[in-house]
Design a protein around this motif. Sequence first.
Motif, PDB file in Angstrom:
ATOM      1  N   VAL A 127     -12.450   4.617  -4.759  1.00 27.86           N
ATOM      2  CA  VAL A 127     -11.345   4.312  -3.835  1.00 27.86           C
ATOM      3  C   VAL A 127     -11.839   3.697  -2.519  1.00 27.86           C
ATOM      4  CG1 VAL A 127      -9.761   6.054  -4.754  1.00 27.86           C
ATOM      5  CG2 VAL A 127     -11.311   6.657  -2.873  1.00 27.86           C
ATOM      6  N   ASP A 243      -6.824   4.357  -2.773  1.00 28.62           N
ATOM      7  CA  ASP A 243      -6.961   2.919  -3.029  1.00 28.62           C
ATOM      8  C   ASP A 243      -5.567   2.301  -3.094  1.00 28.62           C
ATOM      9  OD1 ASP A 243      -7.291   0.383  -4.086  1.00 28.62           O
ATOM     10  OD2 ASP A 243      -8.655   0.990  -5.684  1.00 28.62           O
ATOM     11  N   LYS A 270      -8.321  -1.133   0.749  1.00 25.60           N
ATOM     12  CA  LYS A 270      -8.259  -2.303  -0.148  1.00 25.60           C
ATOM     13  C   LYS A 270      -6.899  -3.006  -0.142  1.00 25.60           C
ATOM     14  CE  LYS A 270     -11.661  -0.066  -3.183  1.00 25.60           C
ATOM     15  NZ  LYS A 270     -12.097   0.180  -4.544  1.00 25.60           N
TER      16      LYS A 270
END
Length: 318
Positions: A127, A243, A270
């Motif tokens: 993650v 994530d 992300k």
Amino acid sequence: MSLFKNIFSKDKKETLDKGLEKSKSSFFGKLGKAVAGKSKVDDEVLDNLEEVLVSSDVGVNTTLKIIERIEERVSRDKYMGTDELNTILREEIAGLLSETHVGESTEISIPTDKKPYVIMVVGVNGVGKTTTIGKLAHQFKNKGLKVVLGAGDTFRAAAIDQLQVWADRVQVPIVKQKMGSDPASVAFDTLNSAVAERADVVLVDTAGRLHNKVNLMNELSKVKRVMQKVVPDAPHEVLLVLDGSTGQNAFEQAKQFTKATEVTSLAVTKLDGTAKGGVVIGISDQFKIPVKYIGVGEGIEDLQVFNKYEFVDSFFKM
């Protein structure tokens, strides 16, 4: 609208705008199709908008709240053009998120009455947990704080090595043992070292095994107990890293981890590589746990403090 005051620096705001570009493009593409050929916000447009929000990973419960707010506004204003929809969404989502007093920070900080301030970092493998720790260490150090890292994910040699790379890069001390060591032992040594060094903040990594494993709960509980032998009220913060590119799976991980341990803050990473940035809106609304940080790029400065007004402003900026 008074909620939007441009409180970020120009560079920080540009990074946020760029990091949310994929999510924004995807959302506006769907929104354009939802209102195609329509000039007025009616029941059909609202049905389509509901589908757009759910498919943009905002989450069903949060989507229903947003639609309800817009329905109230439509009934009050009588006529609302589809050309106003973007502005209305921006305002109503910011209004929804403003109902909780979290996500209002603009700068990274820690309480000054806890020394060392101990942050235990949790989350499944992949993650961006170790990268988040490294970037936080860099930003805390830039604030003039003395930082110590603890390599508590002893189940993967790669996790220890990766944290060492970050410690070297940021030039902060790291406490580690060999792979397979007891994570609680690493946490104990880390806090002892931090107290001896008069450190300001400690970041302790933990094993990122699957969030549905029962033994994770026992392990994290043990790490906490052992920490408290050195610093009685540690950890002061349990930071769960999610994530953002996994969309609804991030919701599920948050649910599972909050069952396994007492999570006090969230980092969503992300976001720059995905069209699923809407997940941050849903997580901010649904969990009684503040989103504290968001990852909007690869750079060491691209882990930002989450400010809900700047986020919504960037997400809906045409």
